[in-house]
Design an enzyme around this catalytic site. Structure first.
Site, PDB file in Angstrom:
ATOM      1  N   SER B  34       0.818  -1.218   0.000  1.00 11.64           N
ATOM      2  CA  SER B  34       0.000   0.000   0.000  1.00 11.64           C
ATOM      3  C   SER B  34       0.852   1.269   0.000  1.00 11.64           C
ATOM      4  O   SER B  34       0.519   2.247  -0.657  1.00 11.64           O
ATOM      5  CB  SER B  34      -0.903   0.020   1.228  1.00 11.64           C
ATOM      6  OG  SER B  34      -1.729  -1.121   1.245  1.00 11.64           O
ATOM      7  N   GLU B  55       4.724  -0.195  14.894  1.00 11.05           N
ATOM      8  CA  GLU B  55       5.176   1.116  14.414  1.00 11.05           C
ATOM      9  C   GLU B  55       6.159   1.799  15.361  1.00 11.05           C
ATOM     10  O   GLU B  55       7.008   2.579  14.934  1.00 11.05           O
ATOM     11  CB  GLU B  55       3.974   2.027  14.159  1.00 11.05           C
ATOM     12  CG  GLU B  55       3.070   1.571  13.017  1.00 11.05           C
ATOM     13  CD  GLU B  55       2.139   0.420  13.393  1.00 11.05           C
ATOM     14  OE1 GLU B  55       2.004   0.123  14.602  1.00 11.05           O
ATOM     15  OE2 GLU B  55       1.555  -0.202  12.482  1.00 11.05           O
ATOM     16  N   PHE B  80      -0.787   6.003  11.676  1.00  9.30           N
ATOM     17  CA  PHE B  80       0.061   5.166  12.541  1.00  9.30           C
ATOM     18  C   PHE B  80       1.459   5.773  12.712  1.00  9.30           C
ATOM     19  O   PHE B  80       2.073   5.625  13.769  1.00  9.30           O
ATOM     20  CB  PHE B  80       0.172   3.752  11.975  1.00  9.30           C
ATOM     21  CG  PHE B  80      -1.160   3.137  11.637  1.00  9.30           C
ATOM     22  CD1 PHE B  80      -2.217   3.201  12.537  1.00  9.30           C
ATOM     23  CD2 PHE B  80      -1.376   2.527  10.412  1.00  9.30           C
ATOM     24  CE1 PHE B  80      -3.451   2.658  12.230  1.00  9.30           C
ATOM     25  CE2 PHE B  80      -2.613   1.979  10.095  1.00  9.30           C
ATOM     26  CZ  PHE B  80      -3.652   2.039  11.003  1.00  9.30           C
TER      27      PHE B  80
END
Lengths: 273, 309
Positions: B34, B55, B80
């Site tokens: 993505s 993350e 995120f």
């Protein structure tokens, strides 16, 4: 490789000086974290005076071994060791936490020679150490990366994100110490939020785990050797320590986590050291 | 001209730069398809590190790489990156001024159907409040491509903001992007529209609508939100009225940054087009842009209202 009695005596003598600095500098600053600095003091002394391939004259030398103090509040211990090693003048120690001083309350790599990472917000050091270890593997360099975590610090989720990644990437050039003194700000770790059993958790994440007495130089150095010889996975050395070690009235007393000694208390502490 | 998403340009640019700059390493958090870091990963697998759905560790690891002379690009969705890992970005990257590039994709409500959890409308505000951080929000594929290069060449932390949804082409390859420089896309004297990112195309359309009504609007593209181009904002203020447009909360983003400059240097009547301090929802990107009043019509209407006083 067996360590000589002379070496142990030398390390003991340096650690005593480091402990005296910790008391003097926190007393002068009027704040700081003596308890957790005293508990990891022997590990840091062993690392900088026997293990790490570093050169105080070239603090950013690209081939050097790296050290990350993930429990950044033990900065007084690291600063004292770095000063004893010759990275900067010992006079700097007495300016700890003062406005405009080089030595910040928690390690600031920008301004302090010998610091490989900025730390202080708990849980972040192992991730940075992973990055250093991955870069070393990528560049086919021989340097090793050491990181020291607090036991209470392992309550941070990021520690386990990082622990998963160290094992996933087979970072056998990385060694993590856990300063297992059993106490955190609000009390015993088992009462506040138990991270136990820390050894089992690292094992479950795919690490090689060694249990030692964190105040016994022979055990510290033997464990480091074992870590160096462990291939294909990172090593966690869980070091049983005493918070406030060396200062009788501070030993195992939670209150000395983040409180500086008064002038009188410092004098009493120095007598014991 | 075809519409291209800025994330596509990011993926291409990164893979191209990888050839030239061997110190570039790329880290992703299980979203490489993505974020388009997969293009780099395919070309340079040894320099690509998937950190999994983690993350905080993504940012901390990038920081560690940077201390060893690498130029890490850390990618995930904007919500995120800037949100979940805010404190890692602050303490492990920006405070030590490490050379980490945070390339965040899927910013704003044009994320679409995934809904509010994935639609970052706060990231510009969060990132521009951290000392040492540079914040770049490119308007189209060409600018995105050049911004990636400029970020790699800049020494220090950079936040790059990319979108999921294809956007109008604004620039050709004669354009020269420079960090901190805004650009006047259309001259005008009656009102100035200062836009960023996906809203730049809408701003140009709004200027056409206004022109038909006899209002000549200046259109300014601000891609570097920090450090912001004060000079061009003060010049735009000569029009006497300013409309800002961004796909971000009106609190803390471009509108706020422009207002800060104007309030100190040249107080000027203004209106902010953006998300009106609310969360988004699922829907098609175009429908959401209409629903949240982020279209050329909305910009033109705000400009007209300002002119009426």
């Amino acid at each position: 490789m067996s360590i000589t009695q002379e070496k142990i005596e030398e390390l003991t003598s340096i650690a005593r000086k480091v402990r005296r600095h910790i008391i003097e500098m926190t007393a002068e600053a009027g704040s700081g974290h003596p308890g957790g600095s005293l508990s990891c003091c022997d590990i840091l002394t062993a690392l900088y005076f026997d293990v790490l391939n570093v050169d105080p004259k070239r603090p950013t030398w690209s081939e050097r071994d790296r050290f990350v103090l993930s429990k950044g509040h033990a900065a007084p211990a690291l600063y004292a060791v770095l000063a004893e090693k010759g990275y900067f003048a010992k006079e700097e120690l007495m300016r700890l936490r003062k406005t405009g001083a080089m030595l910040q309350g928690h390690p600031d790599m920008k301004g302090t020679p010998g610091l490989d990472m900025t730390t202080g917000s708990l849980g972040q050091g192992l991730s940075a150490a992973n990055g250093m270890a991955l870069a070393g593997k990528l560049d086919k360099k021989d340097y090793r990366v050491y990181v020291l975590l607090g036991d209470g610090e392992t309550e941070e989720g990021q520690v386990w994100e990082a622990a998963m990644a160290s094992a996933h990437y087979k970072l056998d050039n990385l060694t993590a110490f856990v300063d297992h003194n059993g106490l955190q700000i609000d009390g015993p770790i088992t009462q506040v939020m138990s991270p136990e059993k820390i050894q089992d958790k690292f094992k479950a994440f795919g690490w090689h785990v060694i249990d030692i007495d964190g105040h016994n130089f022979r055990e510290i150095l033997d464990a480091v050797e074992e870590a160096k010889n462990t291939k294909g996975r990172p090593t966690a050395i869980v070091a049983k320590t005493v918070k406030g070690k060396g200062v009788p009235f501070m030993e195992n007393v939670v209150d000395w986590h983040g409180k500086a000694p008064t002038k009188e208390q410092a004098e009493e502490a120095l007598k014991a050291l | 001209m075809p519409k291209i998403a800025t994330r596509e340009a990011y993926g291409q640019a990164l893979a191209e730069l990888g050839e030239e700059i061997k110190d570039i390493v790329v880290l992703d958090a299980d979203l490489s398809k993505s974020t388009k870091t997969s293009v780099f990963a395919k070309k340079y697998p040894e320099r690509f590190f998937n950190m999994g759905i983690a993350e905080q560790n993504l940012m901390g690891t990038a920081a560690g790489f940077a201390t060893c002379g690498k130029i890490p690009f850390a990618s995930t969705f904007a919500v995120f990156a800037a949100g979940r890992a805010f404190e890692q970005i602050r303490n492990s990257i920006c405070y030590p001024n490490l050379n980490v590039k945070i390339a965040a994709t899927h910013a704003g409500i044009t994320v679409g159907e995934d809904g509010a959890t994935h639609q970052s409308v706060e990231d510009i505000a969060l990132m521009r409040s951290i000392p040492h951080m540079i914040v770049i929000n490119p308007a189209d594929a060409e600018e995105a491509k050049q911004a990636v290069r400029a970020a790699a060449m800049h020494k220090g932390p950079v936040y790059l903001r990319f979108g999921r949804h294809p956007v109008e082409t604004i620039f050709d390859n004669n354009y020269k992007f420079e960090i901190g420089k805004g650009v006047i896309l259309k001259e005008g004297k009656d009102v100035a529209i200062i836009a960023t990112g996906t809203m730049v195309g809408e701003a140009l359309k709004a200027a056409e609508l206004l022109s038909k009504k006899g209002i000549e609007a200046m259109v300014v593209n601000i891609s570097t939100i920090k450090p912001i181009d004060k000079e061009i904002i003060i010049k735009a203020a000569e029009c006497g009225a300013i409309v800002t447009a961004e796909e971000h909360n009106i609190i803390g983003g471009l509108g706020s940054a422009v207002a800060e400059v104007l309030a100190e240097a040249r107080p000027t009547p203004m209106k902010r087009i953006g998300i009106a301090d609310e969360f988004g929802q699922s829907g098609k990107p175009e429908e959401l842009l209409k629903l949240y009043h982020l279209t050329a019509d909305d910009i033109a209407k705000a400009a007209e209202e300002l002119k009426k006083g």
